[in-house]
Write an enzyme that holds these catalytic residues in place. Structure first.
Site, PDB file in Angstrom:
ATOM      1  N   HIS A  12      -5.713  35.546 -50.662  1.00 41.24           N
ATOM      2  CA  HIS A  12      -5.469  36.150 -50.368  1.00 41.24           C
ATOM      3  C   HIS A  12      -3.690  36.052 -51.024  1.00 41.24           C
ATOM      4  O   HIS A  12      -3.061  36.232 -50.175  1.00 41.24           O
ATOM      5  CB  HIS A  12      -5.871  36.528 -49.562  1.00 41.24           C
ATOM      6  CG  HIS A  12      -5.019  35.996 -48.143  1.00 41.24           C
ATOM      7  ND1 HIS A  12      -5.336  36.653 -46.365  1.00 41.24           N
ATOM      8  CD2 HIS A  12      -3.955  35.288 -47.570  1.00 41.24           C
ATOM      9  CE1 HIS A  12      -4.567  35.308 -45.861  1.00 41.24           C
ATOM     10  NE2 HIS A  12      -4.216  35.443 -46.395  1.00 41.24           N
ATOM     11  N   HIS A  59       0.483  38.051 -41.096  1.00 43.69           N
ATOM     12  CA  HIS A  59       1.715  37.709 -42.056  1.00 43.69           C
ATOM     13  C   HIS A  59       3.534  37.660 -41.041  1.00 43.69           C
ATOM     14  O   HIS A  59       4.335  38.548 -41.753  1.00 43.69           O
ATOM     15  CB  HIS A  59       2.056  37.603 -43.172  1.00 43.69           C
ATOM     16  CG  HIS A  59       0.571  36.798 -43.812  1.00 43.69           C
ATOM     17  ND1 HIS A  59      -0.523  37.366 -44.303  1.00 43.69           N
ATOM     18  CD2 HIS A  59       0.585  35.488 -44.100  1.00 43.69           C
ATOM     19  CE1 HIS A  59      -1.162  36.415 -44.848  1.00 43.69           C
ATOM     20  NE2 HIS A  59      -0.876  35.147 -44.845  1.00 43.69           N
ATOM     21  N   HIS A 193      -3.873  24.182 -48.530  1.00 40.19           N
ATOM     22  CA  HIS A 193      -2.418  24.658 -48.992  1.00 40.19           C
ATOM     23  C   HIS A 193      -1.693  23.958 -47.580  1.00 40.19           C
ATOM     24  O   HIS A 193      -2.073  25.238 -46.770  1.00 40.19           O
ATOM     25  CB  HIS A 193      -1.984  26.267 -50.108  1.00 40.19           C
ATOM     26  CG  HIS A 193      -2.691  27.290 -48.585  1.00 40.19           C
ATOM     27  ND1 HIS A 193      -3.230  27.624 -48.014  1.00 40.19           N
ATOM     28  CD2 HIS A 193      -1.054  27.710 -48.342  1.00 40.19           C
ATOM     29  CE1 HIS A 193      -3.325  28.807 -47.358  1.00 40.19           C
ATOM     30  NE2 HIS A 193      -2.091  29.142 -47.638  1.00 40.19           N
ATOM     31  N   GLU A 240      -6.702  28.951 -42.282  1.00 41.62           N
ATOM     32  CA  GLU A 240      -6.786  29.817 -42.744  1.00 41.62           C
ATOM     33  C   GLU A 240      -8.703  30.165 -42.876  1.00 41.62           C
ATOM     34  O   GLU A 240      -9.073  31.183 -42.752  1.00 41.62           O
ATOM     35  CB  GLU A 240      -6.315  30.999 -43.395  1.00 41.62           C
ATOM     36  CG  GLU A 240      -5.283  31.119 -43.603  1.00 41.62           C
ATOM     37  CD  GLU A 240      -3.644  31.546 -44.564  1.00 41.62           C
ATOM     38  OE1 GLU A 240      -3.131  32.200 -44.785  1.00 41.62           O
ATOM     39  OE2 GLU A 240      -4.653  31.126 -45.902  1.00 41.62           O
TER      40      GLU A 240
END
Length: 295
Positions: A12, A59, A193, A240
């Site tokens: 995402h 977030h 990441h 995630e």
């Protein structure tokens, strides 16, 4: 009865949303990342799901350090795109399915998952970017969405095993809902990441692709990966991927792969995407004997 017909997982990455919003998807840098979703966009038009249970992480938009639910389910009629600092994305308001959402909340709580029930929530790129990747630029989303927010931002996040088990509980809840609905479960976020610190820009292609491999078939090795392995192998934001395991748990014992896409880089992040179909036990092939993800 309601039925789960497919599972979808995808990154995402907020920059993907920017590329969609500003018509950059055909530019040389972005085109390879988006090309892997062409198949899915066509497939979704054929599948016509009624409801998507969309697993994502907030977030610091709807939740902050004052209030951090481990699992939170959105039971509202609608969810407005959030302003993440540069104005809300110009995408449609997300329409919920309160009846199914409340049913899932009740069923999961009675199955001893302490769900947080959210009756008002703005949704950020974690939820709207996957919708853009699967449906493109539209005047209205062609499906109702039940947001399922997972804490993967602040320690401690839930274990992969707990996420997988929640997927199983969600599947049980959907199967007991009396309305005839075509339901998909989406897991979002990742893949490898890291956005800060000395390892910023870390991408682990080999690990990511082993993870994708083991979403298919009947192995449950992914549910046993410890948090430290995600951190070590996939960077601080790679955790995630436990959200993908909620989707996988909801698929049942065995899955078949319909589509897969992997591309790097996209804004210093690995783009991962897979579409799975649950396999009925009567149609299942013998379990593969894949072991853990990392050596």
């Amino acid at each position: 009865m309601a039925r789960i017909t497919a599972g979808v997982a995808c990154s995402h990455i907020p920059a993907l949303g920017v590329a969609v919003d500003f018509d950059k998807t055909e530019e040389a840098y972005w085109k390879p990342a988006f090309a892997g979703f062409d198949w899915t966009r066509a497939w979704e038009k054929e599948e016509k799901p009624d409801v998507i249970i969309l697993v994502f992480n907030d977030h610091a938009t709807a939740f902050d350090m004052k209030f951090i639910p481990t699992f939170a389910i959105g039971c509202a009629e609608s969810f407005t795109p959030a302003d993440e600092g540069w104005g809300p994305r110009q995408v449609p308001v997300v329409q919920g399915h309160p009846d199914l959402a409340w049913h899932i909340a009740q069923s999961c709580i009675l199955d001893e998952f302490d769900m947080t029930i959210i009756n008002e929530m703005e949704v950020d790129h974690g939820l709207t970017v996957p919708l853009s990747m699967m449906f493109g630029k539209v005047d209205a989303w062609p499906v109702r969405v039940i947001p399922l927010a997972v804490n993967v931002v602040t320690y401690p996040p839930p274990s992969g095993n707990r996420c997988w088990a929640l997927g199983e509980a969600i599947a049980k809840a959907v199967a007991s809902f009396p309305e005839d609905l075509n339901v998909q479960v989406w897991g979002t976020g990742g893949m490898s990441h890291q956005l800060q610190g000395p390892r910023a820009g870390l991408i682990n292609k080999e690990w990511d692709n082993r993870f994708l491999d083991q979403l298919v078939g009947s192995t449950d090795a992914l549910r046993h990966i410890p948090h430290i392995e995600y951190l070590r192998e996939t960077g601080s934001e790679g955790i995630e991927m436990v959200m993908w395991l909620i989707m996988r748990g909801a698929m049942g014992k065995t899955t078949e792969m319909l589509h897969r896409h992997y591309h790097v880089p996209a804004s210093n992040t690995a783009v991962g995407h897979i579409v799975l179909r649950p396999v009925a036990e009567s149609d299942a092939v013998p379990a593969n004997d894949a072991q853990g993800v990392a050596a």
